[in-house]
Scaffold this motif. Structure first.
Motif, PDB file in Angstrom:
ATOM      1  N   THR A 198       0.811  -1.228   0.000  1.00  0.00           N
ATOM      2  CA  THR A 198       0.000   0.000   0.000  1.00  0.00           C
ATOM      3  C   THR A 198       0.837   1.267   0.000  1.00  0.00           C
ATOM      4  O   THR A 198       0.353   2.330  -0.404  1.00  0.00           O
ATOM      5  CB  THR A 198      -0.915   0.031   1.240  1.00  0.00           C
ATOM      6  OG1 THR A 198      -0.106   0.043   2.432  1.00  0.00           O
ATOM      7  CG2 THR A 198      -1.848  -1.165   1.253  1.00  0.00           C
ATOM      8  N   ARG A 200       1.573   2.797   2.612  1.00  0.00           N
ATOM      9  CA  ARG A 200       1.061   3.615   3.715  1.00  0.00           C
ATOM     10  C   ARG A 200       2.052   3.624   4.879  1.00  0.00           C
ATOM     11  O   ARG A 200       2.877   2.725   5.024  1.00  0.00           O
ATOM     12  CB  ARG A 200      -0.297   3.100   4.185  1.00  0.00           C
ATOM     13  CG  ARG A 200      -1.359   3.082   3.085  1.00  0.00           C
ATOM     14  CD  ARG A 200      -1.605   4.475   2.507  1.00  0.00           C
ATOM     15  NE  ARG A 200      -2.509   4.453   1.376  1.00  0.00           N
ATOM     16  CZ  ARG A 200      -3.820   4.615   1.470  1.00  0.00           C
ATOM     17  NH1 ARG A 200      -4.382   4.799   2.661  1.00  0.00           N
ATOM     18  NH2 ARG A 200      -4.571   4.590   0.380  1.00  0.00           N
ATOM     19  N   GLU A 205      -3.578   2.289   8.502  1.00  0.00           N
ATOM     20  CA  GLU A 205      -3.902   2.844   7.181  1.00  0.00           C
ATOM     21  C   GLU A 205      -3.822   1.779   6.100  1.00  0.00           C
ATOM     22  O   GLU A 205      -4.663   1.731   5.188  1.00  0.00           O
ATOM     23  CB  GLU A 205      -2.940   3.985   6.851  1.00  0.00           C
ATOM     24  CG  GLU A 205      -3.088   5.211   7.739  1.00  0.00           C
ATOM     25  CD  GLU A 205      -2.002   6.246   7.474  1.00  0.00           C
ATOM     26  OE1 GLU A 205      -2.220   7.423   7.815  1.00  0.00           O
ATOM     27  OE2 GLU A 205      -0.943   5.879   6.926  1.00  0.00           O
ATOM     28  N   ALA A 209      -6.920   0.397   3.775  1.00  0.00           N
ATOM     29  CA  ALA A 209      -6.842   0.596   2.325  1.00  0.00           C
ATOM     30  C   ALA A 209      -7.110  -0.716   1.583  1.00  0.00           C
ATOM     31  O   ALA A 209      -7.830  -0.735   0.577  1.00  0.00           O
ATOM     32  CB  ALA A 209      -5.471   1.144   1.946  1.00  0.00           C
ATOM     33  N   GLU A 212     -10.788  -1.688   1.768  1.00  0.00           N
ATOM     34  CA  GLU A 212     -11.599  -0.902   0.828  1.00  0.00           C
ATOM     35  C   GLU A 212     -11.476  -1.472  -0.586  1.00  0.00           C
ATOM     36  O   GLU A 212     -12.460  -1.539  -1.329  1.00  0.00           O
ATOM     37  CB  GLU A 212     -11.164   0.555   0.842  1.00  0.00           C
ATOM     38  CG  GLU A 212     -12.008   1.454  -0.046  1.00  0.00           C
ATOM     39  CD  GLU A 212     -11.610   2.908   0.050  1.00  0.00           C
ATOM     40  OE1 GLU A 212     -12.222   3.724  -0.674  1.00  0.00           O
ATOM     41  OE2 GLU A 212     -10.704   3.246   0.833  1.00  0.00           O
ATOM     42  N   GLN A 213     -10.268  -1.914  -0.956  1.00  0.00           N
ATOM     43  CA  GLN A 213     -10.054  -2.470  -2.291  1.00  0.00           C
ATOM     44  C   GLN A 213     -10.794  -3.791  -2.495  1.00  0.00           C
ATOM     45  O   GLN A 213     -11.377  -4.029  -3.552  1.00  0.00           O
ATOM     46  CB  GLN A 213      -8.561  -2.690  -2.532  1.00  0.00           C
ATOM     47  CG  GLN A 213      -7.730  -1.438  -2.702  1.00  0.00           C
ATOM     48  CD  GLN A 213      -6.258  -1.758  -2.887  1.00  0.00           C
ATOM     49  OE1 GLN A 213      -5.889  -2.872  -3.238  1.00  0.00           O
ATOM     50  NE2 GLN A 213      -5.408  -0.769  -2.643  1.00  0.00           N
TER      51      GLN A 213
END
Length: 303
Positions: A198, A200, A205, A209, A212-213
């Motif tokens: 990521t 991040r 975080e 992420a 969400e993907q």
């Protein structure tokens, strides 16, 4: 074993691990002398499926065994554990050289084999109706047979897909990763992989992420710190018990196997992760990627 429980489909690799204990990793162009070495059967699918078997859960190990020196070693080890896997005569089984440092950390150099060359026709052997979930690692997906593996799960969306990208997480590439995420899989990876993938700054975080993907739960293992669950907008940390680490080979695979077996048995995420942490910790306490059945029984691990 509960006959009505959905089975776990273990798709991926059986390989021969050549485990080398070293004082430190060599620098570029340098040579080091191994303190101790031994060969054991390993591979992501084998390691995880062996745990599912030891927990008494229904499963199928769908990892190809080829022909050659490595394949012969694997066949003997499968027989010793009462495991079965499909045989194909196209090429030899792969291998892996695992360098283990005094801390227990492992660094791998992989010798690819038949496990990188899955074919669509092979899956005709699989009775998809038996399975509640299936898992696969990024190593096989990255290879030439990755499209065939993804295609099987696309054709059978009722099988919950657990995706363990592993250290090849970036090599899988955006096209295959997009197809995988379209299936809304559960991602299972470690903290290093999550941060690298990521970009991040924090694990919180990174996990959010990826969740969400993929539109599903994400499990991030973090060694002694336990396992992080990102699911439905929440972030839960399930702690691990302290262990004396011998090496970390196969710990992530064992965690995945225990997690999927527990989830198919109806356990909550927290309970399943607690069990998975315990199994992975036990594997860290021995040389190689698996516990013997005797050691598993002595550990008192039950689902």
């Amino acid at each position: 074993m509960v006959s009505s429980q959905p089975a776990v489909l273990a798709v991926g690799a059986i390989m021969v691990d050549m485990v080398c204990q070293v004082a430190r990793l060599p620098l570029s162009g340098e040579g080091v002398v191994v303190d101790e070495s031994h060969a054991v059967v390993g591979g992501c699918a084998f390691n995880a499926a062996n745990v599912v078997r030891q927990l008494g859960a229904p499963h199928e190990l769908f990892a190809p065994v080829g022909v050659g020196i490595f394949a012969g070693f694997v066949e003997r080890e499968l027989d010793a554990r009462g495991l079965r896997a499909p045989h194909f005569d196209t090429r030899d089984t792969g291998g892996c050289v695992c360098f283990v440092e005094p801390s227990g950390e492992r660094t791998m150099v992989t010798l690819p084999g038949i496990e990188r060359h899955f074919e669509e026709a092979w899956f005709e052997r699989v009775d998809a109706s038996r399975f509640g979930c299936g898992f696969v690692s990024g190593y096989e997906v990255e290879g030439a047979g990755g499209d065939a593996i993804i295609g099987f799960f696309e054709a059978h969306p009722s099988i919950e897909f657990f995706y363990a990208p592993g250290p090849r997480i970036v090599g899988v590439g955006p096209a295959k990763t997009s197809r995988i995420n379209a299936l809304h899989p559960v991602w299972h990876l470690n903290d290093q992989e999550a941060l690298a993938y990521t970009g991040r700054a924090t694990l919180d975080e990174a996990g959010a992420a990826i969740a969400e993907q993929c539109g599903n739960a994400v499990v991030v293992t973090a060694g002694a710190d336990g396992a992080h669950l990102f699911e439905g907008g929440r972030h839960v940390v399930v702690p691990a018990q302290p262990v004396d680490v011998v090496d970390t080979i196969g710990a992530g695979d064992a965690h995945l196997g225990a997690l999927t077996a527990a989830r198919m048995a109806g356990r909550s995420w927290e309970d399943a992760l607690s069990l998975a942490n315990r199994v992975a910790g036990a594997v860290c306490g021995v040389h190689g990627s698996t516990l013997t059945d005797e050691a598993f029984a002595r550990a008192g691990i039950r689902m």
